[in-house]
Design a protein around this motif. Structure first.
Motif, PDB file in Angstrom:
ATOM      1  N   ALA A  93       0.830  -1.208   0.000  1.00  0.00           N
ATOM      2  CA  ALA A  93       0.000   0.000   0.000  1.00  0.00           C
ATOM      3  C   ALA A  93       0.860   1.253   0.000  1.00  0.00           C
ATOM      4  O   ALA A  93       0.614   2.201  -0.753  1.00  0.00           O
ATOM      5  N   PHE A  94       1.895   1.267   0.833  1.00  0.00           N
ATOM      6  CA  PHE A  94       2.751   2.446   0.921  1.00  0.00           C
ATOM      7  C   PHE A  94       3.587   2.611  -0.349  1.00  0.00           C
ATOM      8  O   PHE A  94       3.840   3.735  -0.790  1.00  0.00           O
ATOM      9  N   ALA A  95       4.001   1.517  -0.948  1.00  0.00           N
ATOM     10  CA  ALA A  95       4.735   1.608  -2.210  1.00  0.00           C
ATOM     11  C   ALA A  95       3.867   2.215  -3.304  1.00  0.00           C
ATOM     12  O   ALA A  95       4.330   3.043  -4.106  1.00  0.00           O
ATOM     13  N   ALA A  96       2.603   1.830  -3.337  1.00  0.00           N
ATOM     14  CA  ALA A  96       1.704   2.386  -4.344  1.00  0.00           C
ATOM     15  C   ALA A  96       1.514   3.881  -4.144  1.00  0.00           C
ATOM     16  O   ALA A  96       1.483   4.654  -5.113  1.00  0.00           O
ATOM     17  N   MET A  97       1.384   4.332  -2.911  1.00  0.00           N
ATOM     18  CA  MET A  97       1.237   5.756  -2.638  1.00  0.00           C
ATOM     19  C   MET A  97       2.514   6.508  -3.001  1.00  0.00           C
ATOM     20  O   MET A  97       2.457   7.614  -3.548  1.00  0.00           O
ATOM     21  N   ALA A  98       3.670   5.903  -2.713  1.00  0.00           N
ATOM     22  CA  ALA A  98       4.938   6.540  -3.059  1.00  0.00           C
ATOM     23  C   ALA A  98       5.108   6.646  -4.566  1.00  0.00           C
ATOM     24  O   ALA A  98       5.594   7.658  -5.084  1.00  0.00           O
ATOM     25  N   LEU A  99       4.705   5.615  -5.288  1.00  0.00           N
ATOM     26  CA  LEU A  99       4.798   5.658  -6.747  1.00  0.00           C
ATOM     27  C   LEU A  99       3.867   6.721  -7.319  1.00  0.00           C
ATOM     28  O   LEU A  99       4.210   7.395  -8.295  1.00  0.00           O
ATOM     29  N   ALA A 100       2.699   6.885  -6.710  1.00  0.00           N
ATOM     30  CA  ALA A 100       1.732   7.853  -7.223  1.00  0.00           C
ATOM     31  C   ALA A 100       2.234   9.288  -7.101  1.00  0.00           C
ATOM     32  O   ALA A 100       1.969  10.121  -7.967  1.00  0.00           O
ATOM     33  N   GLN A 101       2.973   9.604  -6.035  1.00  0.00           N
ATOM     34  CA  GLN A 101       3.427  10.982  -5.850  1.00  0.00           C
ATOM     35  C   GLN A 101       4.842  11.203  -6.369  1.00  0.00           C
ATOM     36  O   GLN A 101       5.274  12.347  -6.518  1.00  0.00           O
ATOM     37  N   GLY A 102       5.578  10.144  -6.665  1.00  0.00           N
ATOM     38  CA  GLY A 102       6.957  10.304  -7.120  1.00  0.00           C
ATOM     39  C   GLY A 102       7.904  10.501  -5.943  1.00  0.00           C
ATOM     40  O   GLY A 102       7.470  10.795  -4.827  1.00  0.00           O
ATOM     41  N   ARG A 103       9.195  10.337  -6.197  1.00  0.00           N
ATOM     42  CA  ARG A 103      10.152  10.429  -5.103  1.00  0.00           C
ATOM     43  C   ARG A 103      10.345  11.871  -4.665  1.00  0.00           C
ATOM     44  O   ARG A 103      10.739  12.728  -5.437  1.00  0.00           O
ATOM     45  N   ARG A 104      10.078  12.126  -3.396  1.00  0.00           N
ATOM     46  CA  ARG A 104      10.292  13.437  -2.795  1.00  0.00           C
ATOM     47  C   ARG A 104      11.284  13.361  -1.640  1.00  0.00           C
ATOM     48  O   ARG A 104      11.694  14.399  -1.109  1.00  0.00           O
ATOM     49  N   CYS A 105      11.647  12.173  -1.224  1.00  0.00           N
ATOM     50  CA  CYS A 105      12.480  11.989  -0.033  1.00  0.00           C
ATOM     51  C   CYS A 105      13.957  11.851  -0.407  1.00  0.00           C
ATOM     52  O   CYS A 105      14.299  11.532  -1.535  1.00  0.00           O
ATOM     53  N   SER A 106      14.812  12.090   0.579  1.00  0.00           N
ATOM     54  CA  SER A 106      16.246  11.888   0.404  1.00  0.00           C
ATOM     55  C   SER A 106      16.694  10.521   0.888  1.00  0.00           C
ATOM     56  O   SER A 106      17.818  10.104   0.635  1.00  0.00           O
ATOM     57  N   SER A 107      15.797   9.808   1.589  1.00  0.00           N
ATOM     58  CA  SER A 107      16.129   8.459   2.046  1.00  0.00           C
ATOM     59  C   SER A 107      14.865   7.710   2.416  1.00  0.00           C
ATOM     60  O   SER A 107      13.806   8.308   2.669  1.00  0.00           O
ATOM     61  N   ILE A 108      14.977   6.388   2.434  1.00  0.00           N
ATOM     62  CA  ILE A 108      14.007   5.504   3.071  1.00  0.00           C
ATOM     63  C   ILE A 108      14.724   4.918   4.270  1.00  0.00           C
ATOM     64  O   ILE A 108      15.827   4.380   4.144  1.00  0.00           O
TER      65      ILE A 108
END
Length: 295
Positions: A93-108
């Motif tokens: 679920a979280f991967a799908a949300m991350a893919l929808a908004q694109g990478r905005r973070c500097s790390s996981i």
């Protein structure tokens, strides 16, 4: 309260929800069940509860099953998942949300199973990371240290910012591989000022070739749910080999447990065997494993 629905990831239906202010008490209750594992996310959630999600600088994603919140992920400068054992479908679920908004973070960053599971689902779509640190022992101490604390380690003072900042920048560059400095009012500089003002910065000063300098430093980078996570532990090169880190960390533990939180934690790269040995001599024990994906 918006609910996001994706299509599929690897044939598995996924779904998650963008949480709002009304969800924060439930999110903190979840964090309290796994305090050491959740402290990075919980510190941001506690700040969001004080100031409101709109002013928090990030988003909080939730995953629900059986009518209750079962997992969450903080999405801001860092992507920080919290997925308790046995909760299926949350990483997807979280991967799908991350893919929808694109990478905005500097790390996981977070508990290794969740962090690496998230990255495995994102790797084909996001940019290649600079480094994946897949095995970072998570160490904890909740009693007195086993070595005597350094009596010269203390909180940094606002007037010592010009000494503390260069030490922080050098530590960051050694650890991550580039300088975080971006100017007097830059985000890293402001972060250092904030840690000093909040009594979350510890130093030991010594006399160097050019006068007073920081010989040892450490910060409480995240404090929440009864846990204080130590970050940025560093000994200046001229003072290494004298076990300053052991006595220094003992002092940080004593002060932190007395004034901030009863449990002190940190995570360290598995290849840093000298640091792990030093922390164990202080009395830290391993209670899990973190992982970090750096972009």
């Amino acid at each position: 309260m918006a609910r996001w629905r994706g299509s599929t990831l690897g044939g598995t239906a996924v779904g998650g929800r963008l949480l709002d202010d009304a969800d924060l008490p439930a999110a903190l209750d979840l964090c309290a069940r796994l305090p050491v594992e959740s402290v990075l996310a919980a510190s941001r959630i506690e700040a969001a509860r004080r100031m409101g999600m709109a002013a928090s600088g990030g988003q909080l994603w939730g995953f629900e099953q059986d009518g209750g919140l079962q997992a969450l992920c903080w999405s801001g400068a860092n992507l920080v998942p919290l997925v308790p054992p046995g909760v299926d479908g949350a990483v997807e679920a979280f991967a799908a949300m991350a893919l929808a908004q694109g990478r905005r973070c500097s790390s996981i960053v977070g508990e290794a199973h969740a962090a690496l599971g998230l990255w495995n689902l994102l790797a084909g779509s996001w940019s290649r990371p600079r480094e994946v640190r897949a095995n970072q022992p998570s160490l904890v101490i909740d009693g007195d240290p086993l070595v005597d604390p350094d009596p010269f380690v203390r909180y940094s003072r606002p007037t010592e910012y010009d000494l503390v900042l260069p030490a922080c920048v050098r530590m960051f560059a050694e650890e991550v591989g580039y300088s975080p400095a971006s100017g007097p009012q830059g985000p890293y500089e402001q972060r250092v000022r904030s840690l000093i003002a909040e009594r979350r910065s510890f130093i030991r000063l010594a006399h160097g070739t050019h006068g007073a300098e920081v010989a040892f430093k450490a910060e409480l980078g995240a404090v929440a749910v009864g846990v204080a996570q130590v970050q940025g532990v560093w000994v200046a090169p001229p003072f290494r080999g004298r076990r300053l880190s052991e006595a220094g960390m003992a002092a940080v533990v004593v002060t932190t447990r007395a004034e901030v939180a009863p449990t002190v934690s940190l995570y360290v790269n598995d290849y840093n065997e000298r640091a792990i040995a030093a922390y164990r001599r202080v009395g830290f024990r391993q209670e899990g494993t973190y992982a970090t994906v750096l972009f």
